[in-house]
Write an enzyme that holds these catalytic residues in place. Structure first.
Site, PDB file in Angstrom:
ATOM      1  N   GLY A   1       0.798  -1.228   0.000  1.00  0.00           N
ATOM      2  CA  GLY A   1       0.000   0.000   0.000  1.00  0.00           C
ATOM      3  C   GLY A   1       0.827   1.272   0.000  1.00  0.00           C
TER       4      GLY A   1
ATOM      5  N   MET B   1      -0.517   5.469   5.294  1.00  0.00           N
ATOM      6  CA  MET B   1       0.495   4.846   6.146  1.00  0.00           C
ATOM      7  C   MET B   1       1.676   4.326   5.334  1.00  0.00           C
ATOM      8  SD  MET B   1      -0.282   5.373   9.156  1.00  0.00           S
ATOM      9  CE  MET B   1       1.126   4.463   9.721  1.00  0.00           C
TER      10      MET B   1
ATOM     11  N   ASP C   1       1.162  -2.597  -4.490  1.00  0.00           N
ATOM     12  CA  ASP C   1      -0.086  -1.855  -4.302  1.00  0.00           C
ATOM     13  C   ASP C   1      -1.224  -2.533  -5.072  1.00  0.00           C
ATOM     14  OD1 ASP C   1      -1.755   0.164  -3.350  1.00  0.00           O
ATOM     15  OD2 ASP C   1      -0.225   1.697  -3.672  1.00  0.00           O
TER      16      ASP C   1
ATOM     17  N   THR D   1      -6.518  -2.562  10.221  1.00  0.00           N
ATOM     18  CA  THR D   1      -7.524  -2.785  11.266  1.00  0.00           C
ATOM     19  C   THR D   1      -8.833  -3.270  10.635  1.00  0.00           C
ATOM     20  OG1 THR D   1      -8.202  -0.476  11.190  1.00  0.00           O
ATOM     21  CG2 THR D   1      -6.534  -1.057  12.814  1.00  0.00           C
TER      22      THR D   1
ATOM     23  N   HIS E   1     -11.337   9.955  15.361  1.00  0.00           N
ATOM     24  CA  HIS E   1     -10.404   9.823  14.236  1.00  0.00           C
ATOM     25  C   HIS E   1     -10.818  10.734  13.086  1.00  0.00           C
ATOM     26  CE1 HIS E   1      -9.010   6.107  16.219  1.00  0.00           C
ATOM     27  NE2 HIS E   1      -7.896   6.312  15.523  1.00  0.00           N
TER      28      HIS E   1
ATOM     29  N   LYS F   1     -11.355   7.733   7.999  1.00  0.00           N
ATOM     30  CA  LYS F   1     -11.279   6.378   8.582  1.00  0.00           C
ATOM     31  C   LYS F   1     -12.529   5.581   8.242  1.00  0.00           C
ATOM     32  CE  LYS F   1     -10.071   3.829  12.749  1.00  0.00           C
ATOM     33  NZ  LYS F   1      -9.128   2.988  12.008  1.00  0.00           N
TER      34      LYS F   1
HETATM   35  P1  NAD Z   1      -5.351   4.214   2.879  1.00  0.00           P
HETATM   36  O1  NAD Z   1      -6.729   3.987   2.348  1.00  0.00           O
HETATM   37  O2  NAD Z   1      -4.722   5.565   2.749  1.00  0.00           O
HETATM   38  O3  NAD Z   1      -4.347   3.170   2.207  1.00  0.00           O
HETATM   39  C1  NAD Z   1      -4.695   1.836   1.928  1.00  0.00           C
HETATM   40  C2  NAD Z   1      -3.693   1.309   0.917  1.00  0.00           C
HETATM   41  O4  NAD Z   1      -3.968  -0.077   0.684  1.00  0.00           O
HETATM   42  C3  NAD Z   1      -3.759   2.002  -0.454  1.00  0.00           C
HETATM   43  O5  NAD Z   1      -2.439   2.286  -0.864  1.00  0.00           O
HETATM   44  C4  NAD Z   1      -4.374   0.928  -1.330  1.00  0.00           C
HETATM   45  O6  NAD Z   1      -3.983   1.077  -2.698  1.00  0.00           O
HETATM   46  C5  NAD Z   1      -3.755  -0.295  -0.692  1.00  0.00           C
HETATM   47  N1  NAD Z   1      -4.370  -1.531  -1.140  1.00  0.00           N
HETATM   48  C6  NAD Z   1      -5.684  -1.821  -1.303  1.00  0.00           C
HETATM   49  N2  NAD Z   1      -5.823  -3.049  -1.818  1.00  0.00           N
HETATM   50  C7  NAD Z   1      -4.552  -3.551  -1.988  1.00  0.00           C
HETATM   51  C8  NAD Z   1      -4.037  -4.767  -2.492  1.00  0.00           C
HETATM   52  N3  NAD Z   1      -4.829  -5.741  -2.943  1.00  0.00           N
HETATM   53  N4  NAD Z   1      -2.674  -4.940  -2.501  1.00  0.00           N
HETATM   54  C9  NAD Z   1      -1.859  -3.961  -2.048  1.00  0.00           C
HETATM   55  N5  NAD Z   1      -2.298  -2.772  -1.567  1.00  0.00           N
HETATM   56  C10 NAD Z   1      -3.630  -2.583  -1.545  1.00  0.00           C
HETATM   57  O7  NAD Z   1      -5.401   3.754   4.409  1.00  0.00           O
HETATM   58  P2  NAD Z   1      -4.395   4.113   5.598  1.00  0.00           P
HETATM   59  O8  NAD Z   1      -4.868   5.312   6.321  1.00  0.00           O
HETATM   60  O9  NAD Z   1      -2.979   4.064   5.110  1.00  0.00           O
HETATM   61  O10 NAD Z   1      -4.671   2.874   6.584  1.00  0.00           O
HETATM   62  C11 NAD Z   1      -4.521   1.553   6.141  1.00  0.00           C
HETATM   63  C12 NAD Z   1      -4.922   0.608   7.273  1.00  0.00           C
HETATM   64  O11 NAD Z   1      -4.046   0.767   8.391  1.00  0.00           O
HETATM   65  C13 NAD Z   1      -6.347   0.853   7.827  1.00  0.00           C
HETATM   66  O12 NAD Z   1      -6.908  -0.394   8.191  1.00  0.00           O
HETATM   67  C14 NAD Z   1      -6.084   1.703   9.056  1.00  0.00           C
HETATM   68  O13 NAD Z   1      -7.141   1.610  10.007  1.00  0.00           O
HETATM   69  C15 NAD Z   1      -4.822   1.052   9.559  1.00  0.00           C
HETATM   70  N6  NAD Z   1      -3.998   1.859  10.467  1.00  0.00           N
HETATM   71  C16 NAD Z   1      -3.385   1.184  11.475  1.00  0.00           C
HETATM   72  C17 NAD Z   1      -2.533   1.841  12.339  1.00  0.00           C
HETATM   73  C18 NAD Z   1      -1.791   1.049  13.400  1.00  0.00           C
HETATM   74  O14 NAD Z   1      -1.000   1.616  14.182  1.00  0.00           O
HETATM   75  N7  NAD Z   1      -1.990  -0.280  13.429  1.00  0.00           N
HETATM   76  C19 NAD Z   1      -2.314   3.209  12.189  1.00  0.00           C
HETATM   77  C20 NAD Z   1      -2.956   3.890  11.143  1.00  0.00           C
HETATM   78  C21 NAD Z   1      -3.785   3.189  10.275  1.00  0.00           C
END
Ligand code: NAD
Length: 259
Positions: free
Chosen positions: A8, A13, A36, A95, A150, A154
């Site tokens: 991603g 993130m 990605d 998540t 948030h 989100k």
């Molecule tokens: P975002 O929507 O900005 O990014 C999601 C990414 O996933 C995108 O780049 C998308 O292209 C990619 N993606 C989707 N399908 C895919 C696939 N089949 N193969 C590869 N990549 C793929 O979301 P975000 O804000 O970066 O958050 C992502 C996740 O992380 C969410 O679930 C969020 O809740 C979680 N998160 C966790 C923490 C933590 O500390 N654990 C912190 C922040 C966010």
């Protein structure tokens, strides 16, 4: 040298993880691949010198020691299945994981070490330990509620962190409690065996969690506020360095931070 695959890279993130590795110029860590979604605008583009974004998970994972996954539950399931075949260690921050994804992670953990955390921040992980102790010490006279805030982008609610904090409360109380995500209409008096978990969404809030202990004539509130989403990427990189040397198994930040 720990070779990292970032999943991603076009996401909020994923971008931060890439930025941080670049900022720190850590000679012990290098991004070797970025994977990605097939429809991502980054496919075919270079995100780090020599690293072109692909949608081919197998090609991305085959060169890596550890993959860092902040994507979607479905993507996380596919990645865990592919990582299992390649025996690549995982750091998973996605998540809202569904049972099928959770099982895929368990299966990966029988072949490789994997850290799963709903929140990679040091402060939140310490908060989790504190609320467990507080729930135990204050006992059943105190009602337990959680409010999380948030940013407006989100997708899942309540946050994975709020649910993890609820689990810590349950562990501290030592009895079964059930989460009650919403209250609306004539829901009746509060039951002592519930934990209210409420989600507020808006603006660019990086993440805020307050756990309330509401007792007779007194109230304790424990709050963690994230100043920036970078703390999650920092924690994930910390976990990546740790997990690279571990035996196969499923770990969380308590293991990483030795809490
Ligand atoms: P975002 O929507 O900005 O990014 C999601 C990414 O996933 C995108 O780049 C998308 O292209 C990619 N993606 C989707 N399908 C895919 C696939 N089949 N193969 C590869 N990549 C793929 O979301 P975000 O804000 O970066 O958050 C992502 C996740 O992380 C969410 O679930 C969020 O809740 C979680 N998160 C966790 C923490 C933590 O500390 N654990 C912190 C922040 C966010």
């Amino acid at each position: 040298m720990i070779r990292l695959a970032v999943l991603g890279p076009s996401g909020r993130m994923g971008r931060l993880v890439i930025e941080l590795v670049g900022d720190h110029c850590d000679p012990d860590t290098a991004i070797v691949s970025a994977v990605d979604a097939p429809d991502s605008p980054l496919i075919g583009r270079e995100v780090v010198p020599g690293v072109v974004v692909t949608s081919d998970l197998d090609a991305g994972l085959t060169r890596a020691d550890v993959y860092i996954d902040f994507t979607t539950p479905e993507s996380t399931r596919l990645a865990a299945q592919a990582a299992r075949a390649h025996r690549v260690a995982g750091v998973i921050g996605t998540t809202g994981l569904d049972p099928a994804t959770d099982r895929a992670i368990d299966e990966l953990a029988t072949h490789a070490p994997v850290v799963v955390a709903a929140n990679f921040s040091l402060g939140v992980n310490v908060l989790s330990g504190l609320v467990k102790r507080a729930a135990r010490a204050l006992g059943p006279e105190f009602d337990l509620e959680i409010v999380e805030i948030h940013h407006k982008h989100k997708r899942d609610a309540p946050s994975g962190t709020a649910l993890a904090l609820a689990e810590s409360l349950v562990a501290g109380r030592g009895t079964s409690l059930r989460n009650r995500p919403t209250r609306e209409g004539d829901v009746g008096a509060r039951s002592p065996d519930e934990i209210g978990v409420m989600a507020v969404r808006g603006g660019d809030v990086a993440g805020e969690h307050t756990v309330y202990f509401l007792g007779p004539n007194e109230r304790l509130e424990l709050t963690h506020r994230s100043g920036s989403r970078r703390i999650f990427a920092q924690g994930a990189l910390h976990a990546a360095r740790w997990v690279a040397g571990q035996p196969a198994g499923r770990y969380d930040m308590n293991h990483v931070l030795d809490l």
